[in-house]
Design an enzyme around this catalytic site. Structure first.
Site, PDB file in Angstrom:
ATOM      1  N   TRP A 548       0.813  -1.220   0.000  1.00 34.35           N
ATOM      2  CA  TRP A 548       0.000   0.000   0.000  1.00 34.35           C
ATOM      3  C   TRP A 548       0.847   1.271   0.000  1.00 34.35           C
ATOM      4  O   TRP A 548       0.709   2.133   0.867  1.00 34.35           O
ATOM      5  CB  TRP A 548      -0.969  -0.020   1.189  1.00 34.35           C
ATOM      6  N   HIS A 549       1.685   1.381  -1.006  1.00 36.79           N
ATOM      7  CA  HIS A 549       2.498   2.584  -1.195  1.00 36.79           C
ATOM      8  C   HIS A 549       2.193   3.227  -2.552  1.00 36.79           C
ATOM      9  O   HIS A 549       3.093   3.463  -3.345  1.00 36.79           O
ATOM     10  CB  HIS A 549       3.994   2.236  -1.132  1.00 36.79           C
TER      11      HIS A 549
END
Length: 617
Positions: A548-549
């Site tokens: 989740w970047h």
């Protein structure tokens, strides 16, 4: 009598600890009746970037600032501050709970062609629910931005802003040239490693990889103790670090529960924001005298722009949204992908669920904010170059490793990789088992740092409450598959080193027997039976997911760059009165976690905004 005295002492200790857990300020909304019609600046999104921008701009008492946040203040959620409680937060209202589609994953990490995307919602944003890893990336990341035409974004340009944000309090020696000692953001390390984490450091050295005290210093390469945004055993989000001292300023109004619909444009200039009032479907428009700053994140910032008529003309036409500026909003989506090896231990060499829930651990944390609860568990990380980066003579790593030794249910494999019953299926001796409670295990996670795959974010509808369509297109570039496979191969080699193997030989079995016994990939078994490139490729993809970047959806670049949305000053091309300040402006991914770079971006943006208006007033 002694028993009663002991019980009274325990109760008193619990009460004392609970008081300490609730020392965060109780953030109060500005009342709707007190909301002004106009402010100098409106900041949309109180996340990792928005808290910084609002706090820095409001340092000038003559400047009025409105900070709008769709989420909650989380005043009553004590888990926010406890580092080990991190894995519980995505299941709360602190997470937007996005779902990504067409994700390119090939294993069972998909739920009907979708995978979970975690994004922080509420004060602090993702800095309030992330794993708190403080990783700046590599100097070459920023130098490459500058070479692409983003003047002022080289490593020498951004380092002062990293330092401005930081107060380093860790016990390991670091180079003061690269660290701050008076910033609002506390950065520390966990003092005690588990036996298996210590063994891992010995193992990497046996295999020829260096140990590095400071990956945020002169060199990033090697394996290191993790630097965290933790202060005195508690999470230190940007809400804590920046909003806490700014909250009671008379020139700063903060409204949570305010869902932004669009920015208001008049004559080629953004003049305000239209949003829904808290607990109401009533719309309100507030105007900005100077600028509106979008800091809603890599998913919401492009969504708001497109809802406002700023974006790809073909995308807006699908929804009958009048086009104001044709820009590549939502394009250039990039994200870090991972895979996971979960290895069994032959004893209690890490932490597990029982440790976290024990009375002694709870009392230790309530009393002194130390112990197993004072860390999210990712206390080691490493940065290496695979053969592909070496062949390209790259100056930066292409793989990061995360090491989490917290066994039991759910474990990193289930929370990070969205794998439900599959991990319990192959972790335990009985193939019919459905739980891994009590199992001593360790998760080793390779992270693909510089994927060539590109995705996009599109509108689902014109309803601003509908989540957008997220299409990461993972593994659409062949090189990403090759690098992930190679990262898996490097990891398996490290796991065979003597210091680790003596801790991981569960019941006389090969420590990688979990793959041999797992009938999840037809014709492929690891641990000495079949470690061909084809097998490694299939296994690494099978257990692939995201950390989740997401970045890049409002790409920074010159106006001549067809893919650019904002200028190097972060002003939206073709419009006045609006900037985007969050991870969405990154042209390419940095070599590591994205929270620290996002905070740096906000610090630099605040200075640029101040400079603009100090010279024009």
């Amino acid at each position: 009598m002694r028993t009663f005295a002991k019980l009274a002492a325990v109760i008193a200790l619990f009460a004392y600890g609970l008081v300490k857990l609730n020392t965060s300020p109780k953030y109060d909304n500005v009342a709707v009746k007190d909301l002004k019609d106009e402010y100098d600046f409106i900041v949309v999104g109180a996340g990792s970037a928005g808290c910084v921008v609002a706090a820095r701009l409001s340092e000038n008492p003559n400047i009025s600032v409105l900070l709008l946040e769709s989420g909650d203040s989380h005043n009553d959620n004590w888990k926010v501050g406890v580092p080990l409680a991190t894995h519980t937060l995505p299941a709360t209202n602190m997470n937007w709970r996005y779902m990504a589609t067409d994700n390119g994953m090939v294993g069972k990490t998909k739920y009907g062609g979708q995978t979970h995307w975690i994004a922080g919602k509420g004060l602090g944003g993702s800095s309030a629910i992330n794993w708190m890893m403080y990783v700046r990336g590599n100097a070459e990341d920023y130098n490459s931005w500058a070479r692409e035409g983003n003047d002022g974004w080289s490593y020498d340009d951004v380092l002062p802003y990293f330092k401005k944000a930081e107060t380093y309090t860790g016990s390991l020696d670091v180079d003061e040239e690269y660290h701050g000692n008076s910033g609002p953001l506390s950065v520390s390390i966990v003092e005690k490693l588990t036996p298996v984490q210590s063994a891992f450091l010995e193992a990497v050295q046996e295999k020829g990889y260096p140990v590095n005290n400071d990956y945020n210093g002169k060199t990033q390469f090697g394996f290191s103790r993790t630097q965290y945004t933790i202060k005195d055993g508690r999470r230190w989000s940007t809400a804590d670090a920046y909003l806490r001292p700014a909250w009671h300023r008379g020139n700063l109004d903060i409204m949570t529960g305010a869902h932004v619909n669009k920015v208001v444009v008049e004559g080629g200039r953004v003049v305000g924001v239209e949003f829904y009032l808290p607990f109401s479907m009533a719309k309100r428009t507030v105007r900005s005298r100077k600028e509106t700053i979008l800091s809603a994140g890599s998913v919401a910032s492009p969504k708001i722009l497109m809802q406002s008529g700023i974006g790809p003309k073909e995308e807006l036409a699908k929804h009958d949204i009048p086009l104001l500026v044709d820009l590549a909003v939502g394009r250039n989506l990039q994200d870090h992908t991972i895979s996971v090896v979960t290895a069994l231990l032959n004893g209690h060499h890490g932490y597990n669920k029982e440790d976290a829930e024990s009375l002694s651990s709870i009392l230790e944390y309530l009393s002194w904010q130390t112990g197993v609860l004072a860390s999210p568990g990712l206390d080691l990380t490493g940065f290496v170059r695979t053969k592909y980066a070496i062949a390209e003579n790259s100056k930066r790593p292409d793989v990061q490793y995360l090491i989490l030794c917290f066994g039991g249910d759910p474990g990193l494999s289930t929370t990070m990789c969205n794998i439900r019953n599959e991990v319990p299926y192959f972790l335990v001796r009985n193939s019919n088992a459905t739980k891994i409670e009590g199992i001593n295990s360790c998760d080793f996670v390779p992270v693909l740092l510089h994927p060539e795959s590109r995705g996009q974010i599109r509108l689902r509808s014109t309803n601003s409450f509908d989540s957008p369509i997220i299409e990461p297109n993972y593994f659409s570039a062949r090189k990403d598959i090759d690098v992930l496979r190679e990262s898996f191969s490097i990891l398996l080699e490290i796991l065979q080193a003597k210091p680790l193997k003596k801790l991981m030989n569960a019941e006389g079995r090969d420590p990688l027997a979990i793959f041999k016994q797992a009938k999840v990939i037809s014709g492929c078994a690891l641990g000495g039976i079949d470690e061909s490139d084809d097998c490694l490729e299939r296994v690494s993809q099978h257990f692939a997911s995201t950390v989740w970047h997401p970045i890049g959806t409002c790409k920074m670049g010159r106006r001549s760059d067809a893919g650019a949305v904002v200028s190097p000053e972060l002003k939206v091309h073709g419009l006045a009165g609006i900037r985007v300040v969050d991870a969405s402006i990154m042209p390419t991914l940095v070599s590591g976690n994205t929270n620290a770079p996002t905070i740096m971006i906000a610090e630099k943006a605040a200075d640029m905004i101040k400079k603009t208006w100090s010279t024009s007033d």
